[in-house]
Design an enzyme around this catalytic site. Sequence first.
Site, PDB file in Angstrom:
ATOM      1  N   GLU A 296      -7.364  12.224   8.810  1.00 13.51           N
ATOM      2  CA  GLU A 296      -6.764  11.309   7.838  1.00 13.51           C
ATOM      3  C   GLU A 296      -7.731  10.199   7.448  1.00 13.51           C
ATOM      4  O   GLU A 296      -7.936   9.904   6.267  1.00 13.51           O
ATOM      5  CB  GLU A 296      -5.489  10.701   8.421  1.00 13.51           C
ATOM      6  CG  GLU A 296      -4.720   9.820   7.470  1.00 13.51           C
ATOM      7  CD  GLU A 296      -4.101  10.633   6.355  1.00 13.51           C
ATOM      8  OE1 GLU A 296      -4.428  10.348   5.181  1.00 13.51           O
ATOM      9  OE2 GLU A 296      -3.315  11.539   6.629  1.00 13.51           O
ATOM     10  N   ASP A 300      -9.434   9.743   3.696  1.00 11.95           N
ATOM     11  CA  ASP A 300      -9.111   8.570   2.873  1.00 11.95           C
ATOM     12  C   ASP A 300     -10.356   7.822   2.423  1.00 11.95           C
ATOM     13  O   ASP A 300     -10.486   7.447   1.247  1.00 11.95           O
ATOM     14  CB  ASP A 300      -8.178   7.628   3.645  1.00 11.95           C
ATOM     15  CG  ASP A 300      -6.790   8.204   3.850  1.00 11.95           C
ATOM     16  OD1 ASP A 300      -6.486   9.242   3.232  1.00 11.95           O
ATOM     17  OD2 ASP A 300      -6.010   7.624   4.636  1.00 11.95           O
ATOM     18  N   SER A 507      -1.748  12.822   1.218  1.00  9.51           N
ATOM     19  CA  SER A 507      -2.813  11.954   1.718  1.00  9.51           C
ATOM     20  C   SER A 507      -4.082  12.131   0.895  1.00  9.51           C
ATOM     21  O   SER A 507      -4.935  11.257   0.878  1.00  9.51           O
ATOM     22  CB  SER A 507      -3.136  12.275   3.176  1.00  9.51           C
ATOM     23  OG  SER A 507      -2.211  11.680   4.040  1.00  9.51           O
ATOM     24  N   ASP A 549       0.731  14.396 -18.344  1.00  8.88           N
ATOM     25  CA  ASP A 549       2.076  14.808 -17.982  1.00  8.88           C
ATOM     26  C   ASP A 549       2.044  16.184 -17.310  1.00  8.88           C
ATOM     27  O   ASP A 549       1.438  17.122 -17.817  1.00  8.88           O
ATOM     28  CB  ASP A 549       2.944  14.856 -19.239  1.00  8.88           C
ATOM     29  CG  ASP A 549       4.427  14.881 -18.921  1.00  8.88           C
ATOM     30  OD1 ASP A 549       4.775  14.734 -17.736  1.00  8.88           O
ATOM     31  OD2 ASP A 549       5.229  15.043 -19.859  1.00  8.88           O
ATOM     32  N   ILE A 550       2.698  16.285 -16.159  1.00 11.85           N
ATOM     33  CA  ILE A 550       2.785  17.560 -15.436  1.00 11.85           C
ATOM     34  C   ILE A 550       4.180  18.133 -15.686  1.00 11.85           C
ATOM     35  O   ILE A 550       5.185  17.469 -15.412  1.00 11.85           O
ATOM     36  CB  ILE A 550       2.551  17.360 -13.930  1.00 11.85           C
ATOM     37  CG1 ILE A 550       1.272  16.545 -13.684  1.00 11.85           C
ATOM     38  CG2 ILE A 550       2.499  18.703 -13.211  1.00 11.85           C
ATOM     39  CD1 ILE A 550       0.019  17.151 -14.250  1.00 11.85           C
ATOM     40  N   GLY A 568       7.687  14.073 -19.408  1.00 13.04           N
ATOM     41  CA  GLY A 568       8.037  12.701 -19.062  1.00 13.04           C
ATOM     42  C   GLY A 568       8.066  12.528 -17.553  1.00 13.04           C
ATOM     43  O   GLY A 568       7.524  13.340 -16.796  1.00 13.04           O
ATOM     44  N   ASP A 570       9.249  12.640 -13.747  1.00  8.48           N
ATOM     45  CA  ASP A 570      10.072  13.513 -12.911  1.00  8.48           C
ATOM     46  C   ASP A 570       9.832  13.168 -11.448  1.00  8.48           C
ATOM     47  O   ASP A 570       8.796  12.590 -11.099  1.00  8.48           O
ATOM     48  CB  ASP A 570       9.749  14.992 -13.179  1.00  8.48           C
ATOM     49  CG  ASP A 570       8.290  15.336 -12.904  1.00  8.48           C
ATOM     50  OD1 ASP A 570       7.895  15.351 -11.719  1.00  8.48           O
ATOM     51  OD2 ASP A 570       7.539  15.580 -13.875  1.00  8.48           O
TER      52      ASP A 570
END
Length: 588
Positions: A296, A300, A507, A549-550, A568, A570
């Site tokens: 992690e 990061d 992550s 937009d996905i 839009g 979601d």
Amino acid sequence: MLWLSALLLVAQLSAAKPLNSKRWTDLSVKHAWVEIPRGWEYHSAPPADHLLDMRIGLKQDKIDQLISSLYEVSDPAHEKYGKHLSKEEVDALVAPHPDSVDAVESWLEHHGINPADAHFRSTAGEWVTIRVSVAQAEQMLNTKYGVYYHPASGSQVVRTMGYSLPTELHSHVDVISPTTYFGTMHSMRATSFVLPQTATGDEDSFAAEISPLAVPASCGTTITPACLRALYNTTNYVPKATATNKLGITGYLEEFANDADLQTFFKQFRTDAVGETFTHVQVNGGLNTQSDPGVEANLDIQYSLGIAAPTTATFWSTGGSPPFKADTFTTTNTNEPYLDWLNFVLNQTTVTQTISTSYGDDEQTVPLDYATSVCNMFAQLGARGTTLLFSSGDEGVGGGNCEANDGTNKVEFQPAFPASCPFVTAVGGTRSVNPEVAINFSGGGFSRYFAQPSYQTASVQPFLTALGTKFTGLFNASGRAYPDVAAQATGFQVVIGGRVSSVAGTSCSAPTVAGVIALLNDFLISQGKAPLGFINPLIYSTAKTGFNDIVSGSNPACGQAGFTAAAGWDPVTGLGTPDFLRLQALIG
């Protein structure tokens, strides 16, 4: 006469004592669980002389004004936009009322504790830490503590199933810990996981830059900084305000970001950044041994800097070892998430402009009083000019069997905290390229603790209208909706112990977006403007078109199909993935 005066004084004290005692013995429950939080089991009774650092969160006298100020400085339509508050201004708003201080100190004195001996006080005075034994804590809170065990993580904690306070104190105290919040950084979910090793081809080729206009299909399975910089249009931006602009990563779970691994990462994937470093800051017993680097932590720091280098960066290593050892009589850290780190960073004169955190837990496992207190501390950072990014989680619409923990065992979608806090920016996940689609584990949904903020209503309502009665009863349609944005979440090539591993999870998404936001802050600061700070009011209004937009993919869980990405906003990918160039034009 002297004898008579003394007699009268004794009589007055005798008469007053029952009244004073009743003041502190009229108790009512502050918070209690109906069952042991899932994943935990009772282990034993702690020694009566085991010491706890008891944190008392006093009511913040002007917290409503702080939140109003946060929205004013974060709303691009407001005249105060960008005029972030100073530490002193925030402290003045969150300081407790003198009556609250007097009441709490009188209560402590009643239990034989000198308030002047407090182990810690925040600069505004809203947090006070005292060192008490289990026996003292049980008497003060009318409860019994136990040692509870978390088999999945090996954690043992000293907690209670419920606690009470004098009725008078309920209007003066927000939360007491450690009490009913069983979460620790060891038991919480880090939102990343290592993928099975697969052939990735010639690793040296990953360092090659990619044209933003032609993201190759290979980026759909194998993500490198070059892929992300092309996808999100940061490739050609050169940071200019590196002396002022700062990026931060929070680290827990005894994970450390490794310096050598970062250089190996740069040599393979971002050759122009070789030699760039970051600052290690240890908080409350956090370590930096540079041994056994964490997945992690390395993920990061490598990917936030993989986008934002040479931006100045800090990695905070916050203490996170299991807080209870039955054979050791010693003062121990209560190890509750966020409080140590928040108190530390809020005590600094200046704040880091962009911060990414990749941990979370089911909202229902966090007592409302604790969640509210922590969320309000995030609001303090936002008011001072910090953008706080949190991964939305890897459990879709809910983890496990999604049963409610109120004794009903009702199946409900389980929102995640802190992603559900309205004062942070939650980041969901995508996969593939040309086009990107929602990844199936992307955490998203609607809070049961926090109401839907006005800044997102216009964007969320069309989704709810289109959803109709589907999933009725499974989620709170009037709650804070999340995630806010999204980014790639699988196939990230991370150097861990000198070797490249492929990692997935939101992550991956949070530090990616943090890198993009850090570059936007660099752009603003280099022009003499204020950093973005709390970005949600901006991205849901004038900067809404700065995202890709996905429109496909879903986040199934709980035996349900989950929500579906749509045009839009979601609750799988939020507003979409960031486009740096479009956002730069919109904020410029």
